[in-house]
Scaffold this motif. Structure first.
Motif, PDB file in Angstrom:
ATOM      1  N   SER A  84       0.830  -1.203   0.000  1.00 55.94           N
ATOM      2  CA  SER A  84       0.000   0.000   0.000  1.00 55.94           C
ATOM      3  C   SER A  84       0.866   1.255   0.000  1.00 55.94           C
ATOM      4  CB  SER A  84      -0.971   0.003   1.178  1.00 55.94           C
ATOM      5  OG  SER A  84      -0.275   0.031   2.401  1.00 55.94           O
ATOM      6  N   ASN A  85       2.018   1.222   0.699  1.00 55.98           N
ATOM      7  CA  ASN A  85       2.929   2.368   0.670  1.00 55.98           C
ATOM      8  C   ASN A  85       3.500   2.570  -0.723  1.00 55.98           C
ATOM      9  OD1 ASN A  85       6.175   3.040   0.992  1.00 55.98           O
ATOM     10  ND2 ASN A  85       4.827   4.442   2.114  1.00 55.98           N
ATOM     11  N   ILE A  86       3.880   1.480  -1.382  1.00 58.78           N
ATOM     12  CA  ILE A  86       4.436   1.584  -2.729  1.00 58.78           C
ATOM     13  C   ILE A  86       3.396   2.145  -3.696  1.00 58.78           C
ATOM     14  CG2 ILE A  86       5.335   0.254  -4.685  1.00 58.78           C
ATOM     15  CD1 ILE A  86       6.641  -1.620  -2.565  1.00 58.78           C
ATOM     16  N   ILE A  87       2.186   1.655  -3.613  1.00 51.21           N
ATOM     17  CA  ILE A  87       1.108   2.144  -4.490  1.00 51.21           C
ATOM     18  C   ILE A  87       0.842   3.622  -4.236  1.00 51.21           C
ATOM     19  CG2 ILE A  87      -1.368   1.938  -4.965  1.00 51.21           C
ATOM     20  CD1 ILE A  87      -0.963  -1.146  -4.411  1.00 51.21           C
ATOM     21  N   GLU A  88       0.795   4.007  -2.960  1.00 50.94           N
ATOM     22  CA  GLU A  88       0.560   5.416  -2.613  1.00 50.94           C
ATOM     23  C   GLU A  88       1.688   6.300  -3.132  1.00 50.94           C
ATOM     24  OE1 GLU A  88      -1.670   8.556  -1.248  1.00 50.94           O
ATOM     25  OE2 GLU A  88      -2.232   6.457  -1.433  1.00 50.94           O
ATOM     26  N   ARG A  89       2.930   5.856  -2.989  1.00 51.74           N
ATOM     27  CA  ARG A  89       4.083   6.605  -3.512  1.00 51.74           C
ATOM     28  C   ARG A  89       3.950   6.824  -5.017  1.00 51.74           C
ATOM     29  NH1 ARG A  89       9.767   5.889  -1.205  1.00 51.74           N
ATOM     30  NH2 ARG A  89       9.430   5.650   1.005  1.00 51.74           N
TER      31      ARG A  89
ATOM     32  N   PRO B  89      11.767   1.277  -1.180  1.00 52.44           N
ATOM     33  CA  PRO B  89      11.244   2.464  -0.508  1.00 52.44           C
ATOM     34  C   PRO B  89      11.602   2.419   0.966  1.00 52.44           C
ATOM     35  CG  PRO B  89       9.535   1.392  -1.817  1.00 52.44           C
ATOM     36  CD  PRO B  89      10.714   0.472  -1.788  1.00 52.44           C
ATOM     37  N   PHE B  90      11.969   3.560   1.514  1.00 54.32           N
ATOM     38  CA  PHE B  90      12.269   3.639   2.944  1.00 54.32           C
ATOM     39  C   PHE B  90      10.986   4.038   3.642  1.00 54.32           C
ATOM     40  CE2 PHE B  90      15.292   5.722   6.282  1.00 54.32           C
ATOM     41  CZ  PHE B  90      15.014   4.704   7.166  1.00 54.32           C
ATOM     42  N   TYR B  91      10.422   3.114   4.378  1.00 57.23           N
ATOM     43  CA  TYR B  91       9.212   3.350   5.146  1.00 57.23           C
ATOM     44  C   TYR B  91       9.575   3.160   6.612  1.00 57.23           C
ATOM     45  CZ  TYR B  91       4.341   3.329   6.487  1.00 57.23           C
ATOM     46  OH  TYR B  91       3.138   3.644   7.065  1.00 57.23           O
ATOM     47  N   LEU B  92       9.463   4.214   7.394  1.00 55.23           N
ATOM     48  CA  LEU B  92       9.948   4.216   8.779  1.00 55.23           C
ATOM     49  C   LEU B  92       9.125   3.318   9.700  1.00 55.23           C
ATOM     50  CD1 LEU B  92      10.465   8.071   9.123  1.00 55.23           C
ATOM     51  CD2 LEU B  92      12.276   6.357   8.879  1.00 55.23           C
ATOM     52  N   PHE B  93       9.836   2.518  10.496  1.00 59.47           N
ATOM     53  CA  PHE B  93       9.223   1.801  11.603  1.00 59.47           C
ATOM     54  C   PHE B  93       8.827   2.844  12.653  1.00 59.47           C
ATOM     55  CE2 PHE B  93      12.556  -1.392  10.353  1.00 59.47           C
ATOM     56  CZ  PHE B  93      11.699  -2.378   9.916  1.00 59.47           C
ATOM     57  N   PRO B  94       7.898   2.502  13.573  1.00 55.78           N
ATOM     58  CA  PRO B  94       7.561   3.454  14.643  1.00 55.78           C
ATOM     59  C   PRO B  94       8.796   3.927  15.420  1.00 55.78           C
ATOM     60  CG  PRO B  94       5.922   1.716  14.572  1.00 55.78           C
ATOM     61  CD  PRO B  94       7.014   1.323  13.591  1.00 55.78           C
ATOM     62  N   ARG B  95       9.720   3.025  15.717  1.00 56.02           N
ATOM     63  CA  ARG B  95      10.912   3.419  16.478  1.00 56.02           C
ATOM     64  C   ARG B  95      11.785   4.381  15.663  1.00 56.02           C
ATOM     65  NH1 ARG B  95      12.514   4.279  21.398  1.00 56.02           N
ATOM     66  NH2 ARG B  95      14.488   3.360  21.964  1.00 56.02           N
ATOM     67  N   GLN B  96      11.838   4.196  14.348  1.00 55.13           N
ATOM     68  CA  GLN B  96      12.584   5.121  13.493  1.00 55.13           C
ATOM     69  C   GLN B  96      11.893   6.483  13.444  1.00 55.13           C
ATOM     70  OE1 GLN B  96      12.521   2.558  10.075  1.00 55.13           O
ATOM     71  NE2 GLN B  96      14.676   2.000  10.324  1.00 55.13           N
TER      72      GLN B  96
ATOM     73  N   ARG C 281       2.152  19.323  -6.968  1.00 51.60           N
ATOM     74  CA  ARG C 281       3.593  19.240  -6.685  1.00 51.60           C
ATOM     75  C   ARG C 281       3.987  20.275  -5.638  1.00 51.60           C
ATOM     76  NH1 ARG C 281       5.728  18.713 -11.630  1.00 51.60           N
ATOM     77  NH2 ARG C 281       5.485  20.909 -12.079  1.00 51.60           N
ATOM     78  N   SER C 282       3.480  21.494  -5.761  1.00 53.40           N
ATOM     79  CA  SER C 282       3.764  22.547  -4.779  1.00 53.40           C
ATOM     80  C   SER C 282       3.228  22.180  -3.404  1.00 53.40           C
ATOM     81  CB  SER C 282       3.165  23.875  -5.230  1.00 53.40           C
ATOM     82  OG  SER C 282       3.785  24.319  -6.398  1.00 53.40           O
ATOM     83  N   LEU C 283       2.050  21.581  -3.357  1.00 49.49           N
ATOM     84  CA  LEU C 283       1.486  21.133  -2.085  1.00 49.49           C
ATOM     85  C   LEU C 283       2.351  20.036  -1.457  1.00 49.49           C
ATOM     86  CD1 LEU C 283      -2.315  21.038  -3.016  1.00 49.49           C
ATOM     87  CD2 LEU C 283      -1.173  22.664  -1.480  1.00 49.49           C
ATOM     88  N   CYS C 284       2.860  19.129  -2.279  1.00 51.52           N
ATOM     89  CA  CYS C 284       3.742  18.066  -1.774  1.00 51.52           C
ATOM     90  C   CYS C 284       5.024  18.657  -1.205  1.00 51.52           C
ATOM     91  CB  CYS C 284       4.080  17.079  -2.892  1.00 51.52           C
ATOM     92  SG  CYS C 284       2.730  15.988  -3.352  1.00 51.52           S
ATOM     93  N   ILE C 285       5.576  19.640  -1.880  1.00 51.73           N
ATOM     94  CA  ILE C 285       6.805  20.275  -1.399  1.00 51.73           C
ATOM     95  C   ILE C 285       6.544  20.955  -0.065  1.00 51.73           C
ATOM     96  CG2 ILE C 285       8.466  22.134  -1.845  1.00 51.73           C
ATOM     97  CD1 ILE C 285       8.206  21.352  -4.866  1.00 51.73           C
ATOM     98  N   GLU C 286       5.445  21.660   0.048  1.00 50.40           N
ATOM     99  CA  GLU C 286       5.118  22.325   1.315  1.00 50.40           C
ATOM    100  C   GLU C 286       4.885  21.315   2.433  1.00 50.40           C
ATOM    101  OE1 GLU C 286       5.415  25.523   2.157  1.00 50.40           O
ATOM    102  OE2 GLU C 286       6.255  25.650   0.142  1.00 50.40           O
TER     103      GLU C 286
ATOM    104  N   TRP D 269       6.762  12.285   6.735  1.00 47.89           N
ATOM    105  CA  TRP D 269       5.991  12.100   5.504  1.00 47.89           C
ATOM    106  C   TRP D 269       6.929  12.105   4.295  1.00 47.89           C
ATOM    107  CZ3 TRP D 269       5.109  15.058   1.075  1.00 47.89           C
ATOM    108  CH2 TRP D 269       4.121  14.571   0.228  1.00 47.89           C
ATOM    109  N   TRP D 270       7.874  13.025   4.274  1.00 45.26           N
ATOM    110  CA  TRP D 270       8.829  13.098   3.163  1.00 45.26           C
ATOM    111  C   TRP D 270       9.602  11.785   3.021  1.00 45.26           C
ATOM    112  CZ3 TRP D 270      14.298  13.185   3.381  1.00 45.26           C
ATOM    113  CH2 TRP D 270      14.919  13.428   2.153  1.00 45.26           C
ATOM    114  N   ILE D 271      10.132  11.268   4.134  1.00 50.27           N
ATOM    115  CA  ILE D 271      10.882  10.011   4.081  1.00 50.27           C
ATOM    116  C   ILE D 271       9.982   8.875   3.609  1.00 50.27           C
ATOM    117  CG2 ILE D 271      12.043   8.245   5.477  1.00 50.27           C
ATOM    118  CD1 ILE D 271      13.086  10.612   7.265  1.00 50.27           C
TER     119      ILE D 271
END
Length: 126
Positions: A6-11, A57-64, A25-30, A38-40
């Motif tokens: 789901s993360n890959i599809i969303e990306r 894709p780098f998807y952060l664990f809760p601890r990260q 694109r401007s909204l994503c940058i902001e 969110w950026w990571i």
């Protein structure tokens, strides 16, 4: 690094829409400027030549995610961020991603990462 479909599809959806729609694109940058997690989770990838596929894709664990918050707090308070970590936890990737994040979004940013020698770390020597 763990990711899910789901993360890959969303990306893919976000990147495709941002490539076609300047306003989006401007909204994503902001949003990225305000939210490094969110950026990571949306744009950062990792590379490990020992794995197949090598680029993930780098998807952060809760601890990260907690580590990102801890790094942000250290910076906000003007404190050094000395991190004792174990191997293969993604902490180096998190720290590297944060340096890239600030490099992208903060004019005149300069940062650095230091490390102990691997043989000292592995032996447990101080």
């Amino acid at each position: 690094m763990v990711t899910n479909n789901s993360n890959i599809i969303e990306r893919i959806k976000i990147i495709e829409k941002a490539s076609l729609d300047r306003t989006f694109r401007s909204l994503c940058i902001e949003k990225a400027k305000r939210d490094p997690i969110w950026w990571i989770n949306t744009f950062v990838v990792t590379f490990n030549p020992r794995e197949k596929p090598s680029i993930l894709p780098f998807y952060l664990f809760p601890r990260q995610q907690e580590l990102v918050q801890w790094i942000l707090e250290r910076r906000l308070n003007g404190e050094w961020a000395n991190l004792v970590k174990s191997r293969y936890t993604g902490a180096s990737w998190v720290c590297s991603a944060m340096l890239v994040y600030w490099w992208l979004f903060e004019p005149y940013f300069a940062g650095a990462i230091g490390s102990r020698k691997a043989d000292l770390v592995d032996s447990g020597a101080n």
